[in-house]
Every structure is written in C-alpha cells, then in structure tokens.
Design a protein around this motif. Structure first.
Motif, PDB file in Angstrom:
ATOM      1  N   ARG A  85       0.856  -1.175   0.000  1.00 20.00           N
ATOM      2  CA  ARG A  85       0.000   0.000   0.000  1.00 20.00           C
ATOM      3  C   ARG A  85       0.888   1.220   0.000  1.00 20.00           C
ATOM      4  O   ARG A  85       1.950   1.232   0.606  1.00 20.00           O
TER       5      ARG A  85
ATOM      6  N   GLU B 123       0.642   5.572   0.346  1.00 21.60           N
ATOM      7  CA  GLU B 123      -0.194   6.740   0.597  1.00 21.60           C
ATOM      8  C   GLU B 123      -0.046   7.689  -0.577  1.00 21.60           C
ATOM      9  O   GLU B 123       1.056   8.000  -1.002  1.00 21.60           O
TER      10      GLU B 123
ATOM     11  N   THR C 249      -4.891   5.785   0.410  1.00 23.50           N
ATOM     12  CA  THR C 249      -3.875   4.821   0.006  1.00 23.50           C
ATOM     13  C   THR C 249      -4.362   4.021  -1.197  1.00 23.50           C
ATOM     14  O   THR C 249      -5.562   3.882  -1.437  1.00 23.50           O
TER      15      THR C 249
END
Length: 129
Positions: free
Chosen positions: A120, A122, A128
């Motif tokens: 993931r 951001e 995200t």
C-alpha cells in the motif's frame, strides 16, 4: 517518480479534465528537469489535446511550449491499423492482456515490480492505493 525511472511511456495520452490540464506543466517540467525520457502515443496531435476544454487557453499553451522545447513529435499515419490485424477475428479480440489468466498477470507484475507481494502506498489526503 522522476528519481525512480529513466523512461516514462504514456500509451494513448489524452487530456480530458481541467485537473489533467492543470497538472501537466508541473509534472512534465519535473520529469524533463530530472532527465526522464518521455514517450507518448496519442490519437491527437499535441495542439489538439483538451480541445474546447475549460480554461484551455490558460493552462495548455505553456505545456505545449514545454513539449516543443523537449520533445520530438512524430506524426505517424497509415491506413492499416496493425494493432487489430492479428486479433481482429480471434476469440481474444478486445482482451488487452494475453494470456488472460490472473496467474500470468500476477507473475508478470512480480517480475516487473521486483517484489512478490502487493503493498500500500499513501497518495494524498490520507488515501492509500
């Protein structure tokens, strides 16, 4: 992004929204300043991008000037669409990933990305991907 790549390719480059138009100049300025080679294909000449768009006359001319200074535009015209020849009558027509099995796509991604697992990142405003 510019620190991570030497070449950035845009296939079917298009500018469709005012947001697209606003980000072009700072994005491409950063790419060119960092020495990134940009390759793009499009069905439109640069001068035709975002035609009739909101505030086009404000945002697009500086971007087009940046392109003229940093890029070579090649107009390729041909009566034959070679993309369609091989698959136009096949059962895979319209499928843009061959073979279409998910395992193939996952393996390809792992080889290209150099990692075995998805992560993931951001992106902005605590969002995200």
């Amino acid at each position: 992004l510019a620190a991570a790549v030497d070449v950035l390719c845009f296939d079917e480059f298009a500018v469709t929204t005012i947001q697209d138009c606003c980000i072009l100049l700072p994005l491409f300025n950063a790419l060119f300043r960092s020495g990134v080679t940009v390759i793009a294909t499009s069905n439109r000449a640069p001068e035709e991008l975002y035609s009739d768009g909101l505030n086009r006359q404000v945002y697009l001319p500086p971007f087009l000037e940046l392109l003229r200074r940093n890029c070579k535009v090649l107009h390729m015209q041909n009566k034959t669409d070679y993309r369609a020849l091989q698959f136009e009558k096949s059962p895979d027509a319209g499928v843009f990933c061959w073979p279409p099995e998910a395992a193939f796509v996952d393996g390809w991604f792992k080889r290209i990305a150099g990692c075995g697992t998805a992560g993931r990142v951001e992106v902005a405003y605590s969002r995200t991907l």
